[in-house]
Write a protein that holds these residues in place. Structure first.
Motif, mmCIF file in Angstrom:
data_model
loop_
_atom_site.group_PDB
_atom_site.id
_atom_site.type_symbol
_atom_site.label_atom_id
_atom_site.label_comp_id
_atom_site.label_asym_id
_atom_site.label_seq_id
_atom_site.Cartn_x
_atom_site.Cartn_y
_atom_site.Cartn_z
ATOM 1 N N UNK A 137 5.107 6.593 -4.243
ATOM 2 C CA UNK A 137 5.190 5.935 -2.943
ATOM 3 C C UNK A 137 4.722 4.501 -3.142
ATOM 4 N N UNK A 138 5.407 3.592 -2.483
ATOM 5 C CA UNK A 138 5.051 2.177 -2.528
ATOM 6 C C UNK A 138 4.838 1.742 -1.094
ATOM 7 N N UNK A 139 3.610 1.430 -0.763
ATOM 8 C CA UNK A 139 3.267 0.994 0.597
ATOM 9 C C UNK A 139 3.174 -0.519 0.612
ATOM 10 N N UNK A 140 3.995 -1.140 1.444
ATOM 11 C CA UNK A 140 3.980 -2.596 1.566
ATOM 12 C C UNK A 140 3.035 -2.943 2.710
ATOM 13 N N UNK A 141 2.096 -3.838 2.437
ATOM 14 C CA UNK A 141 0.950 -4.062 3.318
ATOM 15 C C UNK A 141 1.136 -5.153 4.356
ATOM 16 N N UNK A 142 2.290 -5.799 4.370
ATOM 17 C CA UNK A 142 2.527 -6.880 5.334
ATOM 18 C C UNK A 142 3.978 -6.807 5.795
#
Length: 155
Positions: A137-142
């Motif tokens: 999983x790749x969570x993009x923070x913005x």
């Protein structure tokens, strides 16, 4: 009768394998565990970039916006246009690890996430019981835009 018996035997062996080992890769408990986490964090959205995430998550999650982009990416690339996806902070992208990656997008997306850096994208490996990566999983923070034209970019 022979075919039915063989199929029942195969189903039984598969069930025993999953009960004993927790499954492997795409057929492990890792996606179920991830779904429980999603249910505990309201307001997150998930974008799947490979086959095998969307339908199970439809059944395993509650009120989580889900998008399966695999086919939209294929159509865009086939038409000569880039695939562009605009999203908010907290959007999580799912990709399979090799050898479960079917469309070749997983390694490319992980490379783009690494280039974007940990202040923008957090990569997490989800393992099966053998400790092997089942998916990432790749969570993009913005707030961001993902652009794909044969190469992913996260801006």
């Amino acid at each position: 009768m022979g075919t039915a018996a063989a199929n029942l035997f195969g189903i039984h062996r598969t069930s025993d394998f999953i009960d004993t080992t927790g499954g492997r890769g795409r057929w492990s408990h890792a996606l179920n565990d991830f779904a429980l986490e999603l249910n505990a964090r309201p307001g997150e959205a998930v974008v799947s970039l490979d086959w095998g995430f969307h339908e199970p998550l439809l059944f395993l999650t509650r009120a989580v916006p889900l998008e399966e982009s695999t086919w939209a990416i294929s159509r865009s690339v086939a038409s000569g246009q880039p695939w562009v996806h605009d999203a908010d902070a907290g959007t999580t992208y799912l990709v399979h690890a090799s050898p479960y990656d079917l469309f070749g997008l997983g390694p490319r997306f992980l490379r783009a996430a690494r280039v974007a850096g940990p202040e923008t994208a957090r990569i997490r490996s989800h393992e099966d019981d053998a400790g092997e990566p089942a998916f990432y999983s790749v969570r993009v923070l913005r707030p961001h835009r993902v652009h794909y034209d044969g190469r992913f970019r996260i801006r």
